[in-house]
Design an enzyme around this catalytic site. Structure first.
Site, PDB file in Angstrom:
ATOM      1  CG  ASP A  47      45.077  38.849  32.567  1.00  0.00           C
ATOM      2  OD1 ASP A  47      46.403  38.869  32.355  1.00  0.00           O
ATOM      3  OD2 ASP A  47      44.407  39.603  33.050  1.00  0.00           O
ATOM      4  CB  SER A  48      49.571  37.455  28.683  1.00  0.00           C
ATOM      5  OG  SER A  48      49.950  36.023  29.652  1.00  0.00           O
ATOM      6  CG  ASP A  86      46.340  36.478  35.616  1.00  0.00           C
ATOM      7  OD1 ASP A  86      46.577  36.795  36.634  1.00  0.00           O
ATOM      8  OD2 ASP A  86      47.304  36.914  34.560  1.00  0.00           O
ATOM      9  CE  LYS A 116      49.374  37.112  37.458  1.00  0.00           C
ATOM     10  NZ  LYS A 116      48.969  38.238  36.951  1.00  0.00           N
ATOM     11  CD  GLU A 118      46.156  43.024  36.146  1.00  0.00           C
ATOM     12  OE1 GLU A 118      45.725  43.912  36.205  1.00  0.00           O
ATOM     13  OE2 GLU A 118      46.410  42.022  35.276  1.00  0.00           O
ATOM     14  CD  GLU A 185      53.087  43.708  33.708  1.00  0.00           C
ATOM     15  OE1 GLU A 185      52.251  43.029  34.343  1.00  0.00           O
ATOM     16  OE2 GLU A 185      52.938  43.688  32.503  1.00  0.00           O
TER      17      GLU A 185
HETATM   18  O1  KIV Z   1      49.053  37.767  32.155  1.00  0.00           O
HETATM   19  C1  KIV Z   1      50.206  37.385  32.527  1.00  0.00           C
HETATM   20  O2  KIV Z   1      50.913  36.699  31.798  1.00  0.00           O
HETATM   21  C2  KIV Z   1      50.798  38.209  33.742  1.00  0.00           C
HETATM   22  C3  KIV Z   1      52.536  38.116  33.602  1.00  0.00           C
HETATM   23  C4  KIV Z   1      52.991  38.956  32.623  1.00  0.00           C
HETATM   24  C5  KIV Z   1      52.592  38.398  35.212  1.00  0.00           C
HETATM   25  O3  KIV Z   1      50.217  38.473  34.471  1.00  0.00           O
END
Ligand code: KIV
Length: 292
Positions: A47-48, A86, A116, A118, A185
Site C-alpha cells: 500500500d506504499s 497488501d 499481508k 498490519e 519494519e
Molecule cells: O507497503 C509496503 O510497501 C510495505 C513494505 C514496505 C513492507 O508494507
C-alpha cells in the site's frame, strides 16, 4: 535459480536452509517483469503505492480497489516470484468476515498468492479467518504505517523494553495464528534478531537489520527514483531519477530541434500516389490513419 514459481513451502524451506529471501515492491507489469527476471523471490504490491504511485503523504487513502488494480497488473507481468498483495486500511479492521472477503478478492480477482496485513494480537481473529479459508497471510509488525496517527509519525518502534516485549509477543502470536512470514519494519536490529531466532516462519525486514531471514524494499526507492527520500535504512542501488531526467531532457531537446524523429523512426506510404489519392481530410484524424 530455476524457473519454478516460488511457493509458501519454498519460503519456509529457505528459512530452514538459511537462504535469505529477497522481496521488493512492484505496482505495474513492466517493473514486475524486470524484478521477476532479476530473480527476486517475492513481489509485494504494497500500500506504499499510496505514496510512490498516487503521491499521498501516507498509505491511508489507498483502497482495496486500488490494490486490486495494481495486483492484477503485477500478476500479468510476473511468472516466477511469489506474489503478495497488501490489505489496505479499512479492508480488514472492521471484522474477520470483511477481512476474508477482502483477502478473497485479492486472490481471486487480483491473482495474488498471499495477502499481508498490519498488526499483532489485535488482528488475530482476522488472520485466523483468512488462513482457515486457505489463504496464506504475511504479518507485519513494528512500524505499521496504517497506524501512523496513533504512532505519532513514521518512527522506529520497540526501542524500550516494554514495547520490545510486545513486539516479540506479537510475532509469536502471528506465527501461532498461522502466518507463514512476518514483516518487521523499523525496529532495532537486536530485537529483529531475537524475533527471527524465536520464529520458525521467516522474518522479512525493512529497517530491521541484517539478521532477518529476508529483506524487502520499495522498488522505486532502491532504484533511486525518489531522490528526496533518504531514511537511514535505505540503500539506493541505482540513480534512475538522474537517468530518467537526462533521457527525457534529451528527448525534449531532439523534438524541439527536429532531430527526432529521424528517418529510421519514420513510416512512409508505399507510393506517393497513395497520399495523393486520399480523400479530402475532414480533420487531423483522417490523416493519422494512413496505411503504410
Ligand atoms: O507497503 C509496503 O510497501 C510495505 C513494505 C514496505 C513492507 O508494507
Amino acid at each position: 535459480m530455476n524457473d519454478k514459481p516460488v511457493t509458501v513451502p519454498d519460503l519456509l524451506q529457505m528459512k530452514a536452509k538459511r537462504e535469505r529471501i529477497v522481496m521488493v515492491t512492484a505496482y505495474d507489469a513492466t517493473f514486475a517483469a524486470i524484478f521477476d527476471n532479476a530473480g527476486v523471490d517475492a513481489l509485494l504490491v504494497g500500500d506504499s503505492l499510496g505514496m510512490v504511485v498516487q503521491g499521498h503523504k501516507n498509505t491511508l487513502p489507498v483502497t482495496l480497489e486500488h490494490v486490486l488494480y495494481h495486483t492484477a497488473a503485477v500478476a500479468r507481468g510476473s511468472r516466477r516470484a511469489h506474489l503478495v498483495a497488501d490489505m489496505p486500511f479499512m479492508s480488514y479492521q472492521v471484522s474477520p468476515e470483511e477481512a476474508l472477503r477482502s483477502a478473497g478478492r485479492l486472490i481471486q480477482e487480483g491473482g495474488a498468492h498471499a495477502v499481508k496485513l498490519e498488526g499483532g494480537q489485535r488482528v488475530l481473529p482476522q488472520i485466523a479467518k483468512i488462513v482457515a479459508a486457505g489463504i496464506p497471510v504475511m504479518g507485519h509488525i513494528g512500524l505499521t504505517p496504517q497506524s501512523v496517527h496513533q504512532l505519532g509519525g513514521f518512527k522506529v518502534q520497540g526501542k524500550e523494553r516494554s514495547t520490545a516485549h510486545e513486539i516479540v509477543a506479537d510475532a509469536r502470536a502471528l506465527e501461532d495464528a498461522g502466518c507463514y512470514a512476518v514483516v518487521l519494519e523499523s525496529i532495532p536490529a537486536e530485537l529483529a534478531a531475537e524475533v527471527t531466532d524465536r520464529l520458525t516462519v521467516p522474518t522479512i525486514g525493512i529497517g530491521a537489520g541484517a539478521r532477518c531471514d529476508g529483506q524487502v524494499l520499495v522498488g522505486y526507492d532502491l532504484l533511486g527514483l525518489n531522490p528526496g527520500f533518504k531514511p537511514k535504512f535505505l540503500k539506493t542501488f541505482s540513480d534512475l531519477n538522474a537517468t530518467v531526467l537526462a533521457a527525457v531532457r534529451q528527448y525534449a531537446e531532439e523534438v524541439r530541434t527536429g532531430v527526432f524523429p529521424a528517418e529510421e523512426h519514420t513510416f512512409h506510404a508505399k507510393t506517393l500516389r497513395l497520399v495523393e489519392d486520399l480523400p479530402e481530410a475532414d480533420g487531423p484524424e483522417r490523416v493519422y490513419g494512413v496505411p503504410v
